[in-house]
Write an enzyme that holds these catalytic residues in place. Structure first.
Site, PDB file in Angstrom:
ATOM      1  N   LYS A 175      -9.273   0.970  13.993  1.00 22.77           N
ATOM      2  CA  LYS A 175     -10.145   2.270  14.068  1.00 22.77           C
ATOM      3  C   LYS A 175     -11.662   2.061  14.120  1.00 22.77           C
ATOM      4  O   LYS A 175     -12.122   1.237  13.389  1.00 22.77           O
ATOM      5  CB  LYS A 175      -9.636   3.343  13.066  1.00 22.77           C
ATOM      6  CG  LYS A 175      -8.290   3.535  12.979  1.00 22.77           C
ATOM      7  CD  LYS A 175      -7.870   4.114  11.699  1.00 22.77           C
ATOM      8  CE  LYS A 175      -7.961   3.291  10.437  1.00 22.77           C
ATOM      9  NZ  LYS A 175      -7.416   3.897   9.306  1.00 22.77           N
ATOM     10  N   THR A 208     -16.476  12.974   6.532  1.00 20.64           N
ATOM     11  CA  THR A 208     -15.243  11.856   7.103  1.00 20.64           C
ATOM     12  C   THR A 208     -14.204  11.426   5.894  1.00 20.64           C
ATOM     13  O   THR A 208     -13.762  10.518   6.235  1.00 20.64           O
ATOM     14  CB  THR A 208     -15.964  10.827   7.604  1.00 20.64           C
ATOM     15  OG1 THR A 208     -16.749  10.017   6.780  1.00 20.64           O
ATOM     16  CG2 THR A 208     -16.602  11.133   8.925  1.00 20.64           C
ATOM     17  N   GLY A 210     -10.960  10.873   4.376  1.00 24.43           N
ATOM     18  CA  GLY A 210      -9.597  11.097   5.149  1.00 24.43           C
ATOM     19  C   GLY A 210      -9.398  11.129   6.245  1.00 24.43           C
ATOM     20  O   GLY A 210      -8.304  11.601   7.043  1.00 24.43           O
ATOM     21  N   THR A 211     -10.550  10.597   7.299  1.00 24.90           N
ATOM     22  CA  THR A 211     -10.282  10.402   8.719  1.00 24.90           C
ATOM     23  C   THR A 211      -9.261   9.468   8.903  1.00 24.90           C
ATOM     24  O   THR A 211      -8.340   9.733   9.857  1.00 24.90           O
ATOM     25  CB  THR A 211     -11.586  10.072   9.274  1.00 24.90           C
ATOM     26  OG1 THR A 211     -12.173   8.882   8.690  1.00 24.90           O
ATOM     27  CG2 THR A 211     -12.511  11.090   9.346  1.00 24.90           C
ATOM     28  N   GLY A 212      -9.235   8.501   8.113  1.00 19.16           N
ATOM     29  CA  GLY A 212      -8.027   7.433   8.321  1.00 19.16           C
ATOM     30  C   GLY A 212      -6.583   7.954   8.286  1.00 19.16           C
ATOM     31  O   GLY A 212      -5.607   7.882   9.097  1.00 19.16           O
ATOM     32  N   CYS A 213      -6.636   8.561   7.208  1.00 16.28           N
ATOM     33  CA  CYS A 213      -5.251   9.241   6.775  1.00 16.28           C
ATOM     34  C   CYS A 213      -4.759  10.381   7.804  1.00 16.28           C
ATOM     35  O   CYS A 213      -3.533  10.342   8.287  1.00 16.28           O
ATOM     36  CB  CYS A 213      -5.276  10.085   5.190  1.00 16.28           C
ATOM     37  SG  CYS A 213      -5.892   8.888   3.944  1.00 16.28           S
TER      38      CYS A 213
HETATM   39  N1  LIG Z   1     -18.207   9.532  12.774  1.00 22.25           N
HETATM   40  C1  LIG Z   1     -17.237   9.759  13.613  1.00 22.25           C
HETATM   41  N2  LIG Z   1     -17.217  10.189  14.831  1.00 22.25           N
HETATM   42  C2  LIG Z   1     -16.093  10.336  15.648  1.00 22.25           C
HETATM   43  N3  LIG Z   1     -14.880   9.598  15.318  1.00 22.25           N
HETATM   44  C3  LIG Z   1     -14.855   9.268  14.233  1.00 22.25           C
HETATM   45  C4  LIG Z   1     -16.032   9.127  13.046  1.00 22.25           C
HETATM   46  N4  LIG Z   1     -15.467   8.555  12.196  1.00 22.25           N
HETATM   47  C5  LIG Z   1     -14.219   7.979  12.231  1.00 22.25           C
HETATM   48  N5  LIG Z   1     -13.824   8.630  13.366  1.00 22.25           N
HETATM   49  C6  LIG Z   1     -12.421   8.529  14.022  1.00 22.25           C
HETATM   50  O1  LIG Z   1     -11.562   8.645  13.087  1.00 22.25           O
HETATM   51  C7  LIG Z   1     -10.553   7.806  13.086  1.00 22.25           C
HETATM   52  C8  LIG Z   1     -10.350   7.044  11.508  1.00 22.25           C
HETATM   53  O2  LIG Z   1     -11.283   6.170  11.750  1.00 22.25           O
HETATM   54  P1  LIG Z   1     -12.175   5.279  10.646  1.00 22.25           P
HETATM   55  O3  LIG Z   1     -13.040   6.369   9.976  1.00 22.25           O
HETATM   56  O4  LIG Z   1     -12.532   4.096  10.969  1.00 22.25           O
HETATM   57  O5  LIG Z   1     -10.867   5.182   9.489  1.00 22.25           O
HETATM   58  P2  LIG Z   1     -10.961   5.017   7.838  1.00 22.25           P
HETATM   59  O6  LIG Z   1     -10.891   6.568   7.245  1.00 22.25           O
HETATM   60  O7  LIG Z   1      -9.573   4.303   7.459  1.00 22.25           O
HETATM   61  O8  LIG Z   1     -11.985   4.298   7.517  1.00 22.25           O
HETATM   62  C9  LIG Z   1     -10.580   7.037  14.393  1.00 22.25           C
HETATM   63  O9  LIG Z   1      -9.715   7.557  15.232  1.00 22.25           O
HETATM   64  C10 LIG Z   1     -12.024   7.073  14.452  1.00 22.25           C
HETATM   65  O10 LIG Z   1     -12.593   6.942  15.934  1.00 22.25           O
HETATM   66  C1  LIG Z   2      -5.063   9.134  -2.319  1.00 18.67           C
HETATM   67  C2  LIG Z   2      -6.026   8.317  -1.145  1.00 18.67           C
HETATM   68  N1  LIG Z   2      -5.633   7.874  -0.077  1.00 18.67           N
HETATM   69  C3  LIG Z   2      -6.330   7.243   0.798  1.00 18.67           C
HETATM   70  C4  LIG Z   2      -7.652   7.452   0.797  1.00 18.67           C
HETATM   71  C5  LIG Z   2      -8.619   6.954   1.819  1.00 18.67           C
HETATM   72  O1  LIG Z   2      -9.097   7.955   2.463  1.00 18.67           O
HETATM   73  P1  LIG Z   2     -10.756   7.645   3.310  1.00 18.67           P
HETATM   74  O2  LIG Z   2     -10.917   6.228   3.380  1.00 18.67           O
HETATM   75  O3  LIG Z   2     -10.768   8.340   4.540  1.00 18.67           O
HETATM   76  O4  LIG Z   2     -11.576   8.433   2.115  1.00 18.67           O
HETATM   77  C6  LIG Z   2      -8.206   8.166  -0.227  1.00 18.67           C
HETATM   78  N2  LIG Z   2      -9.615   8.493  -0.302  1.00 18.67           N
HETATM   79  N3  LIG Z   2      -7.419   8.655  -1.136  1.00 18.67           N
END
Ligand SMILES: Nc1ncnc2c1ncn2[C@@H]1O[C@H](COP(=O)(O)OP(=O)(O)O)[C@@H](O)[C@H]1O
Ligand SMILES: Cc1ncc(COP(=O)(O)O)c(N)n1
Length: 274
Positions: A175, A208, A210-213
């Site tokens: 991601k 952002t 929780g975007t990954g979850c």
């Molecule tokens: N600022 C942003 N603008 C557009 N898409 C985003 C942005 N941040 C994250 N994403 C998208 O959200 C999803 C999660 O990505 P990321 O943020 O790298 O994961 P995590 O929350 O695990 O760190 C991916 O599909 C990524 O392309």
């Molecule tokens: C319980 C739990 N699981 C996963 C994440 C990661 O989420 P993020 O990296 O998007 O803050 C989080 N903050 N809390």
């Protein structure tokens, strides 16, 4: 009516933006019945993580048995797993119940910097869980740790995806939220044959959490419905893009995404067409 069911094995986020709460909201929005097995309780809000309380591995195992003996999930995802003991327990149960439609989101660190996976547990994740995965979804810092290399550009992403795939995951999505190339966020999917780039404009926001979850839950919901990994990652990208674009603006720190947004847009498009 056929009900599709998805199970999340993850930590609780009291603030509701990440973890189990993000997963269940996303499953619901995509029309999939959500189930959960908690690995840890976190005291958390948009300002950070105030406390982490892992559950006993036996409590995790018992939740998985309760689901496995009765409810038969169509797809399963893992999020925060915290320790080697929990990882081994989860891997054993996934094998026991034959849950092959499996997404591993290798959650390591919360956006504010708090550790959600003990350092010593990374090797257990690689040894016990990645070989069971249909899709593994690291962000860039997680991919760097798993692949043991630094990632500065898309070529590095491709190399890291290859290395992570060699650990046994059938497909890998790196991601791109933590990368930055000319205002574009690129997620890279590798299935062993080709690299698929999924691009979207970078949205300039601090909300952002929780975007990954949310992304990996959307992917899991689509797999539960029987879609291929290639189809499921496209819907997941559209879901998270809408959720970030229509941010809720709640909390005074890094706020959650808008889990309603994707469904609301679809419904609005549908009523316009009528
Ligand atoms: N600022 C942003 N603008 C557009 N898409 C985003 C942005 N941040 C994250 N994403 C998208 O959200 C999803 C999660 O990505 P990321 O943020 O790298 O994961 P995590 O929350 O695990 O760190 C991916 O599909 C990524 O392309
Ligand atoms: C319980 C739990 N699981 C996963 C994440 C990661 O989420 P993020 O990296 O998007 O803050 C989080 N903050 N809390």
């Amino acid at each position: 009516m056929n009900i599709y069911k998805a199970l999340t094995i993850a930590g609780s986020d009291s603030g509701g933006g990440a973890g189990i709460q993000a997963d269940l909201k996303t499953f619901q929005e995509l029309g999939v019945y959500g189930m959960s097995a908690l690995t840890a309780v976190t005291a958390q809000n948009t300002l950070g993580v105030q406390g982490v309380y892992p559950l006993e591995p036996a409590a995790v195992a018992q939740q998985l048995d309760s689901v496995g003996e009765d409810l038969t999930p169509d797809a399963v995802k893992t999020g925060m797993l915290f320790s080697s003991d929990i990882i081994r327990t989860v891997a054993d149960k996934i094998r026991q119940y034959g849950w092959n439609n499996l997404v591993i989101d290798p959650v390591m660190v919360a956006k504010g910097g708090s550790s959600l996976l003990l350092r010593e547990a990374v090797q257990s994740l690689i040894d016990h869980l990645l070989p069971l995965a249909l899709v593994t979804t690291p962000n860039i810092p997680e991919a760097e740790i798993l692949a043991d290399m630094s990632i500065a550009n898309l070529q590095d992403c491709e190399e890291a995806a290859k290395r992570i795939r060699q650990m046994g995951s059938q497909s890998v999505v790196i991601k791109g939220g933590h990368g930055s190339e000319n205002g574009i966020v690129t997620d890279v999917l590798y299935d062993g044959r080709e690299f698929v780039y999924m691009e979207s404009p970078r949205i300039d926001t601090r909300h952002t959490h929780g975007t990954g979850c949310t992304y990996s839950a959307a992917l899991t919901a689509e797999l539960a419905k029987g879609h291929s990994a290639a189809e499921a990652v496209r819907t997941a990208k559209a879901f998270i893009r809408a959720a970030i674009e229509d941010g809720l603006g709640i909390g005074s720190g890094h706020g959650p995404t808008n889990h309603f947004a994707y469904g609301r847009r679809l419904r609005a498009e549908g009523s316009e067409r009528q």
